[in-house]
Design a protein around this motif. Structure first.
Motif, PDB file in Angstrom:
ATOM      1  N   LEU A 130      28.278  51.043  43.513  1.00 47.14           N
ATOM      2  CA  LEU A 130      28.363  50.121  42.552  1.00 47.14           C
ATOM      3  C   LEU A 130      28.053  50.804  41.165  1.00 47.14           C
ATOM      4  O   LEU A 130      26.805  50.952  40.867  1.00 47.14           O
ATOM      5  CB  LEU A 130      27.632  48.814  42.717  1.00 47.14           C
ATOM      6  CG  LEU A 130      27.584  48.167  44.229  1.00 47.14           C
ATOM      7  CD1 LEU A 130      26.512  47.174  44.348  1.00 47.14           C
ATOM      8  CD2 LEU A 130      29.166  47.545  44.261  1.00 47.14           C
ATOM      9  N   TRP A 131      28.931  50.854  40.179  1.00 49.04           N
ATOM     10  CA  TRP A 131      28.736  51.624  39.131  1.00 49.04           C
ATOM     11  C   TRP A 131      28.107  50.680  37.923  1.00 49.04           C
ATOM     12  O   TRP A 131      28.243  49.434  37.575  1.00 49.04           O
ATOM     13  CB  TRP A 131      29.915  52.060  38.306  1.00 49.04           C
ATOM     14  CG  TRP A 131      30.181  52.783  37.128  1.00 49.04           C
ATOM     15  CD1 TRP A 131      30.136  52.669  35.921  1.00 49.04           C
ATOM     16  CD2 TRP A 131      29.591  54.342  37.174  1.00 49.04           C
ATOM     17  NE1 TRP A 131      29.766  53.697  35.085  1.00 49.04           N
ATOM     18  CE2 TRP A 131      29.683  54.802  35.955  1.00 49.04           C
ATOM     19  CE3 TRP A 131      29.586  55.329  38.307  1.00 49.04           C
ATOM     20  CZ2 TRP A 131      29.435  56.149  35.527  1.00 49.04           C
ATOM     21  CZ3 TRP A 131      29.341  56.579  38.048  1.00 49.04           C
ATOM     22  CH2 TRP A 131      29.173  56.966  36.727  1.00 49.04           C
ATOM     23  N   VAL A 132      26.994  51.476  37.181  1.00 51.55           N
ATOM     24  CA  VAL A 132      26.468  50.635  36.167  1.00 51.55           C
ATOM     25  C   VAL A 132      26.799  51.418  34.915  1.00 51.55           C
ATOM     26  O   VAL A 132      26.311  52.535  34.896  1.00 51.55           O
ATOM     27  CB  VAL A 132      24.794  50.547  36.421  1.00 51.55           C
ATOM     28  CG1 VAL A 132      24.259  50.034  35.053  1.00 51.55           C
ATOM     29  CG2 VAL A 132      24.342  50.193  37.696  1.00 51.55           C
ATOM     30  N   GLY A 133      27.452  50.805  34.036  1.00 54.74           N
ATOM     31  CA  GLY A 133      27.669  51.233  32.654  1.00 54.74           C
ATOM     32  C   GLY A 133      26.690  50.850  31.951  1.00 54.74           C
ATOM     33  O   GLY A 133      25.515  50.359  31.672  1.00 54.74           O
ATOM     34  N   MET A 134      26.906  51.203  30.540  1.00 57.01           N
ATOM     35  CA  MET A 134      26.007  50.785  29.362  1.00 57.01           C
ATOM     36  C   MET A 134      26.369  49.484  28.816  1.00 57.01           C
ATOM     37  O   MET A 134      27.565  48.959  29.150  1.00 57.01           O
ATOM     38  CB  MET A 134      26.248  51.853  28.001  1.00 57.01           C
ATOM     39  CG  MET A 134      26.188  53.272  28.591  1.00 57.01           C
ATOM     40  SD  MET A 134      24.748  53.885  29.080  1.00 57.01           S
ATOM     41  CE  MET A 134      23.909  53.777  27.739  1.00 57.01           C
ATOM     42  N   ASP A 135      25.335  48.831  28.488  1.00 58.91           N
ATOM     43  CA  ASP A 135      25.434  47.393  28.087  1.00 58.91           C
ATOM     44  C   ASP A 135      25.179  47.432  26.663  1.00 58.91           C
ATOM     45  O   ASP A 135      24.394  46.416  26.108  1.00 58.91           O
ATOM     46  CB  ASP A 135      24.526  46.359  28.999  1.00 58.91           C
ATOM     47  CG  ASP A 135      23.046  46.681  28.812  1.00 58.91           C
ATOM     48  OD1 ASP A 135      22.894  47.809  28.233  1.00 58.91           O
ATOM     49  OD2 ASP A 135      22.362  45.978  29.005  1.00 58.91           O
ATOM     50  N   MET A 136      25.476  48.225  25.604  1.00 53.52           N
ATOM     51  CA  MET A 136      25.116  48.378  24.389  1.00 53.52           C
ATOM     52  C   MET A 136      26.342  48.337  23.457  1.00 53.52           C
ATOM     53  O   MET A 136      27.112  49.599  23.446  1.00 53.52           O
ATOM     54  CB  MET A 136      24.276  49.357  24.106  1.00 53.52           C
ATOM     55  CG  MET A 136      24.780  50.771  24.676  1.00 53.52           C
ATOM     56  SD  MET A 136      23.401  52.260  24.360  1.00 53.52           S
ATOM     57  CE  MET A 136      22.030  51.533  24.863  1.00 53.52           C
ATOM     58  N   PRO A 137      26.737  47.338  22.549  1.00 53.67           N
ATOM     59  CA  PRO A 137      27.532  47.639  21.674  1.00 53.67           C
ATOM     60  C   PRO A 137      27.138  48.297  20.538  1.00 53.67           C
ATOM     61  O   PRO A 137      27.868  48.545  19.281  1.00 53.67           O
ATOM     62  CB  PRO A 137      27.995  46.030  21.298  1.00 53.67           C
ATOM     63  CG  PRO A 137      26.674  45.390  21.591  1.00 53.67           C
ATOM     64  CD  PRO A 137      26.016  46.003  22.595  1.00 53.67           C
ATOM     65  N   TYR A 138      25.954  48.579  20.445  1.00 51.58           N
ATOM     66  CA  TYR A 138      25.355  49.448  19.214  1.00 51.58           C
ATOM     67  C   TYR A 138      26.061  50.782  19.049  1.00 51.58           C
ATOM     68  O   TYR A 138      26.943  51.020  19.946  1.00 51.58           O
ATOM     69  CB  TYR A 138      23.796  49.813  19.598  1.00 51.58           C
ATOM     70  CG  TYR A 138      23.033  48.744  20.226  1.00 51.58           C
ATOM     71  CD1 TYR A 138      22.910  47.361  19.537  1.00 51.58           C
ATOM     72  CD2 TYR A 138      22.541  48.933  21.255  1.00 51.58           C
ATOM     73  CE1 TYR A 138      22.364  46.435  20.301  1.00 51.58           C
ATOM     74  CE2 TYR A 138      21.950  47.619  22.161  1.00 51.58           C
ATOM     75  CZ  TYR A 138      21.905  46.593  21.548  1.00 51.58           C
ATOM     76  OH  TYR A 138      21.185  45.504  22.123  1.00 51.58           O
TER      77      TYR A 138
END
Length: 197
Positions: A130-138
């Motif tokens: 289960l892939w975890v990506g970034m959660d940052m629109p910064y």
């Protein structure tokens, strides 16, 4: 206690710096331990990576994060040798439902780091992870974190061989995110692969 394993190759040391930042970020979450495994050339004999103890440890981990510098538009050969050797774990789906994430470092802004992150993502998908990506629109307006804007994983730019403060913060954020997800969302591992009967 939740265990996050970092498996990576680092040639110049910049990917190692990123792994250390990820580990520090993960440790901000209580009940998290981090196992680091830095692939070295001696692990590869006649082109084949071999470390049965590592694969036994990875079987017990709750999350596995993959890392490699970006060389010639993709992961380093040393990391690819590890990935190829993971086929035994693949055939038994031993990493199925574990969390996964990826990180890479490149020497230029347009150095195809996204190709390496895509490779790491596909490797995780092969294993049923289960892939975890970034959660940052910064990064669009605020360059103090995730300045490269990659959402698939943590990416660094090292023209001088050292990670910038922004890249270190980005890596630490990924470690913290994975560790936090492990605390709040149960990961179902060890369940049998569904039958197609």
């Amino acid at each position: 206690m939740k265990t996050i394993a970092l498996v990576y190759y680092s040639g110049s040391g910049a990917t190692h710096q990123m792994a250390e930042a990820i580990a520090q970020g993960a440790k901000t979450q209580p009940g998290t331990q981090v196992m680091r495994y830095r692939i070295v050339g001696e692990d590869i004999q006649n082109g084949r990576f071999s470390d049965p103890d590592l694969f036994a440890s990875l079987q017990q981990a709750d999350a596995i994060l993959f890392g490699s510098p970006t060389y010639m538009g993709g992961p380093a050969a040393q990391f690819k040798a590890f990935a190829d050797a993971s086929s035994d774990s693949w055939s038994g789906q031993g990493w199925r439902n574990k969390l996964a994430a990826g990180f890479t470092v490149g020497g230029s802004l347009g150095g195809e780091q996204d190709s390496t992150l895509n490779y790491l993502f596909v490797l995780a998908m092969q294993h049923g992870m289960l892939w975890v990506g970034m959660d940052m629109p910064y990064g669009y307006d605020d360059k103090r974190i995730n300045p490269m804007g990659h959402q698939l994983g943590a990416s660094g730019h090292t023209p001088t061989g050292q990670l910038s403060d922004a890249d270190v913060k980005t890596a630490a954020h990924l470690g913290q995110r994975v560790a936090a997800l492990l605390q709040t969302q149960p990961v179902v591992t060890g369940a049998p692969v569904p039958s197609l009967a």
